[in-house]
Design a protein around this motif. Structure first.
Motif, PDB file in Angstrom:
ATOM      1  N   ILE A   1     -14.889  -8.084 140.310  1.00 23.73           N
ATOM      2  CA  ILE A   1     -16.093  -7.343 139.919  1.00 23.73           C
ATOM      3  C   ILE A   1     -15.745  -6.337 138.825  1.00 23.73           C
ATOM      4  O   ILE A   1     -14.817  -5.533 138.975  1.00 23.73           O
ATOM      5  CB  ILE A   1     -16.684  -6.591 141.122  1.00 23.73           C
ATOM      6  N   ARG A   2     -16.508  -6.381 137.739  1.00 24.29           N
ATOM      7  CA  ARG A   2     -16.334  -5.380 136.685  1.00 24.29           C
ATOM      8  C   ARG A   2     -17.050  -4.093 137.104  1.00 24.29           C
ATOM      9  O   ARG A   2     -18.158  -4.131 137.650  1.00 24.29           O
ATOM     10  CB  ARG A   2     -16.911  -5.878 135.364  1.00 24.29           C
ATOM     11  N   HIS A   3     -16.441  -2.955 136.833  1.00 25.34           N
ATOM     12  CA  HIS A   3     -17.062  -1.671 137.155  1.00 25.34           C
ATOM     13  C   HIS A   3     -18.391  -1.503 136.419  1.00 25.34           C
ATOM     14  O   HIS A   3     -18.690  -2.206 135.451  1.00 25.34           O
ATOM     15  CB  HIS A   3     -16.115  -0.516 136.806  1.00 25.34           C
ATOM     16  N   GLY A   4     -19.167  -0.524 136.858  1.00 20.04           N
ATOM     17  CA  GLY A   4     -20.470  -0.270 136.253  1.00 20.04           C
ATOM     18  C   GLY A   4     -20.372   0.408 134.895  1.00 20.04           C
ATOM     19  O   GLY A   4     -19.286   0.740 134.398  1.00 20.04           O
ATOM     20  N   ILE A   5     -21.523   0.640 134.298  1.00 19.50           N
ATOM     21  CA  ILE A   5     -21.631   1.189 132.937  1.00 19.50           C
ATOM     22  C   ILE A   5     -21.065   2.610 132.879  1.00 19.50           C
ATOM     23  O   ILE A   5     -21.321   3.446 133.751  1.00 19.50           O
ATOM     24  CB  ILE A   5     -23.109   1.204 132.496  1.00 19.50           C
ATOM     25  N   THR A   6     -20.321   2.866 131.810  1.00 28.58           N
ATOM     26  CA  THR A   6     -19.749   4.193 131.564  1.00 28.58           C
ATOM     27  C   THR A   6     -20.199   4.702 130.196  1.00 28.58           C
ATOM     28  O   THR A   6     -20.821   3.971 129.415  1.00 28.58           O
ATOM     29  CB  THR A   6     -18.213   4.150 131.557  1.00 28.58           C
ATOM     30  N   GLU A   7     -19.846   5.932 129.889  1.00 32.89           N
ATOM     31  CA  GLU A   7     -20.094   6.467 128.554  1.00 32.89           C
ATOM     32  C   GLU A   7     -19.414   5.604 127.502  1.00 32.89           C
ATOM     33  O   GLU A   7     -19.936   5.417 126.395  1.00 32.89           O
ATOM     34  CB  GLU A   7     -19.566   7.902 128.468  1.00 32.89           C
ATOM     35  N   GLY A   8     -18.257   5.067 127.849  1.00 31.84           N
ATOM     36  CA  GLY A   8     -17.547   4.209 126.910  1.00 31.84           C
ATOM     37  C   GLY A   8     -18.345   2.984 126.533  1.00 31.84           C
ATOM     38  O   GLY A   8     -18.344   2.555 125.372  1.00 31.84           O
ATOM     39  N   ASN A   9     -19.041   2.388 127.512  1.00 39.07           N
ATOM     40  CA  ASN A   9     -19.914   1.246 127.215  1.00 39.07           C
ATOM     41  C   ASN A   9     -21.108   1.685 126.379  1.00 39.07           C
ATOM     42  O   ASN A   9     -21.482   1.009 125.410  1.00 39.07           O
ATOM     43  CB  ASN A   9     -20.426   0.617 128.514  1.00 39.07           C
ATOM     44  N   GLN A  10     -21.708   2.788 126.757  1.00 39.42           N
ATOM     45  CA  GLN A  10     -22.903   3.260 126.068  1.00 39.42           C
ATOM     46  C   GLN A  10     -22.632   3.577 124.603  1.00 39.42           C
ATOM     47  O   GLN A  10     -23.456   3.281 123.737  1.00 39.42           O
ATOM     48  CB  GLN A  10     -23.458   4.503 126.773  1.00 39.42           C
ATOM     49  N   ARG A  11     -21.481   4.149 124.331  1.00 43.12           N
ATOM     50  CA  ARG A  11     -21.150   4.574 122.968  1.00 43.12           C
ATOM     51  C   ARG A  11     -20.271   3.559 122.240  1.00 43.12           C
ATOM     52  O   ARG A  11     -19.868   3.793 121.112  1.00 43.12           O
ATOM     53  CB  ARG A  11     -20.447   5.933 123.015  1.00 43.12           C
ATOM     54  N   ARG A  12     -19.988   2.437 122.898  1.00 41.59           N
ATOM     55  CA  ARG A  12     -19.180   1.366 122.309  1.00 41.59           C
ATOM     56  C   ARG A  12     -17.821   1.901 121.846  1.00 41.59           C
ATOM     57  O   ARG A  12     -17.404   1.721 120.703  1.00 41.59           O
ATOM     58  CB  ARG A  12     -19.931   0.676 121.160  1.00 41.59           C
ATOM     59  N   LEU A  13     -17.120   2.530 122.784  1.00 44.76           N
ATOM     60  CA  LEU A  13     -15.822   3.127 122.494  1.00 44.76           C
ATOM     61  C   LEU A  13     -14.698   2.213 122.950  1.00 44.76           C
ATOM     62  O   LEU A  13     -14.858   1.413 123.867  1.00 44.76           O
ATOM     63  CB  LEU A  13     -15.686   4.471 123.221  1.00 44.76           C
TER      64      LEU A  13
ATOM     65  N   TYR B   1     -11.738   2.181 125.170  1.00 44.25           N
ATOM     66  CA  TYR B   1     -11.225   2.998 126.265  1.00 44.25           C
ATOM     67  C   TYR B   1     -10.656   2.079 127.333  1.00 44.25           C
ATOM     68  O   TYR B   1     -11.219   1.042 127.651  1.00 44.25           O
ATOM     69  CB  TYR B   1     -12.307   3.908 126.842  1.00 44.25           C
ATOM     70  N   GLY B   2      -9.507   2.450 127.823  1.00 46.47           N
ATOM     71  CA  GLY B   2      -8.859   1.665 128.855  1.00 46.47           C
ATOM     72  C   GLY B   2      -8.138   2.597 129.801  1.00 46.47           C
ATOM     73  O   GLY B   2      -8.418   2.660 130.988  1.00 46.47           O
ATOM     74  N   ALA B   3      -7.198   3.366 129.264  1.00 44.35           N
ATOM     75  CA  ALA B   3      -6.449   4.326 130.077  1.00 44.35           C
ATOM     76  C   ALA B   3      -7.282   5.560 130.401  1.00 44.35           C
ATOM     77  O   ALA B   3      -7.035   6.220 131.411  1.00 44.35           O
ATOM     78  CB  ALA B   3      -5.174   4.737 129.344  1.00 44.35           C
TER      79      ALA B   3
ATOM     80  N   PHE C   1      -5.387   1.716 124.777  1.00 42.56           N
ATOM     81  CA  PHE C   1      -5.598   1.752 123.332  1.00 42.56           C
ATOM     82  C   PHE C   1      -4.900   2.915 122.634  1.00 42.56           C
ATOM     83  O   PHE C   1      -5.092   3.115 121.429  1.00 42.56           O
ATOM     84  CB  PHE C   1      -7.104   1.785 123.030  1.00 42.56           C
ATOM     85  N   GLY C   2      -4.100   3.670 123.353  1.00 48.05           N
ATOM     86  CA  GLY C   2      -3.297   4.715 122.725  1.00 48.05           C
ATOM     87  C   GLY C   2      -4.122   5.719 121.945  1.00 48.05           C
ATOM     88  O   GLY C   2      -5.079   6.301 122.457  1.00 48.05           O
ATOM     89  N   ASP C   3      -3.786   5.903 120.672  1.00 48.21           N
ATOM     90  CA  ASP C   3      -4.472   6.880 119.824  1.00 48.21           C
ATOM     91  C   ASP C   3      -5.923   6.516 119.557  1.00 48.21           C
ATOM     92  O   ASP C   3      -6.693   7.358 119.066  1.00 48.21           O
ATOM     93  CB  ASP C   3      -3.745   7.013 118.482  1.00 48.21           C
ATOM     94  N   PHE C   4      -6.313   5.282 119.857  1.00 49.81           N
ATOM     95  CA  PHE C   4      -7.694   4.849 119.608  1.00 49.81           C
ATOM     96  C   PHE C   4      -8.611   5.064 120.814  1.00 49.81           C
ATOM     97  O   PHE C   4      -9.803   4.775 120.743  1.00 49.81           O
ATOM     98  CB  PHE C   4      -7.723   3.366 119.213  1.00 49.81           C
ATOM     99  N   GLU C   5      -8.046   5.580 121.914  1.00 53.27           N
ATOM    100  CA  GLU C   5      -8.853   5.794 123.121  1.00 53.27           C
ATOM    101  C   GLU C   5     -10.034   6.736 122.847  1.00 53.27           C
ATOM    102  O   GLU C   5      -9.887   7.767 122.193  1.00 53.27           O
ATOM    103  CB  GLU C   5      -7.992   6.398 124.234  1.00 53.27           C
TER     104      GLU C   5
ATOM    105  N   LYS D   1     -12.582   6.358 121.021  1.00 55.63           N
ATOM    106  CA  LYS D   1     -13.072   6.364 119.637  1.00 55.63           C
ATOM    107  C   LYS D   1     -13.792   5.048 119.362  1.00 55.63           C
ATOM    108  O   LYS D   1     -13.512   4.024 119.967  1.00 55.63           O
ATOM    109  CB  LYS D   1     -11.919   6.568 118.656  1.00 55.63           C
ATOM    110  N   SER D   2     -14.726   5.092 118.426  1.00 56.11           N
ATOM    111  CA  SER D   2     -15.525   3.917 118.082  1.00 56.11           C
ATOM    112  C   SER D   2     -15.024   3.274 116.788  1.00 56.11           C
ATOM    113  O   SER D   2     -14.179   3.845 116.080  1.00 56.11           O
ATOM    114  CB  SER D   2     -16.990   4.320 117.891  1.00 56.11           C
TER     115      SER D   2
END
Length: 206
Positions: A8-20, A22-24, A86-90, A92-93
């Motif tokens: 099961i994939r987790h629910g919607i986050t700010e990362g999904n909403q803003r298309r960022l 994000y992993g760590a 994503f390291g330094d890209f966490e 960010k869009s």
């Protein structure tokens, strides 16, 4: 013996909403994500798992998702099943990064061996997820043994991440989809893996 593993994939986050990217980043569910999961529970899309074993990646969004779907459950964490880092890209869009030379170089790589600064390469991520899947299958086999003589079916429920699930599905069913990203389920959705004699043989979408 037949058994099932539910991914099961987790629910919607700010990362999904803003298309960022994000992993760590250990961000929680957005309010939209909470409400949507409650709606999906009411729709009855989730597999029954009263006697199941439960797992998360350990990040807050997976912990919250498990609790919203199945209630407060004792569970284990498998950190190897976390999303790509994503390291330094966490957080960010594309718009934030599109003119950053390191980002341009990273997204242009076709080999899968280039890593984002401070992050993982696709190849490294795939290797880590393979190890996480090995751990999961080992735990699931123990569940199969524990119910062998009970007449019940072994069930494992794993709440993790879109990229994690896509990597698992690509490994288990090579050639079934044209592209890695087509395996990624919508937030709150996922796949049921059907096993026979501990081998993953088919899948269902929910």
């Amino acid at each position: 013996m037949k058994s099932q593993i539910h991914l099961i994939r987790h629910g919607i986050t700010e990362g999904n909403q803003r298309r960022l990217y994000y992993g760590a980043a250990d961000i929680p569910l957005a309010e939209e994500g909470v409400q949507r999961l409650k709606e999906l529970v009411k729709e009855g899309i989730y597999p029954q798992a009263e006697e199941g074993d439960f797992y998360t990646s350990g990040l807050r969004r997976t912990e919250q998702t498990l609790a919203l779907i199945y209630g407060e459950r004792e569970h284990e964490t498998i950190p190897q099943l976390r999303e790509m880092e994503f390291g330094d890209f966490e957080m960010k869009s594309y718009e934030d990064l599109k003119e950053v030379p390191e980002y341009v170089e990273w997204i242009s790589d076709k080999s899968g061996n280039a890593a984002s600064p401070g992050g993982e390469s696709i190849a490294g991520f795939s290797t880590r997820i393979s190890e996480g899947l090995r751990i999961l299958r080992g735990k699931h086999q123990l569940k199969e043994l524990s119910v062998r003589h009970s007449g019940k079916e072994a069930v494992s429920v794993v709440v993790c991440h879109g990229g994690t699930i896509a990597s698992i599905m690509e490994e288990c069913f090579p050639g079934r989809r044209e592209h890695f990203f087509k395996w990624i389920p919508d937030p709150g959705h996922g796949y049921t893996l059907n096993l026979e004699k501990s081998d993953i043989v088919t899948y269902e979408i929910f």
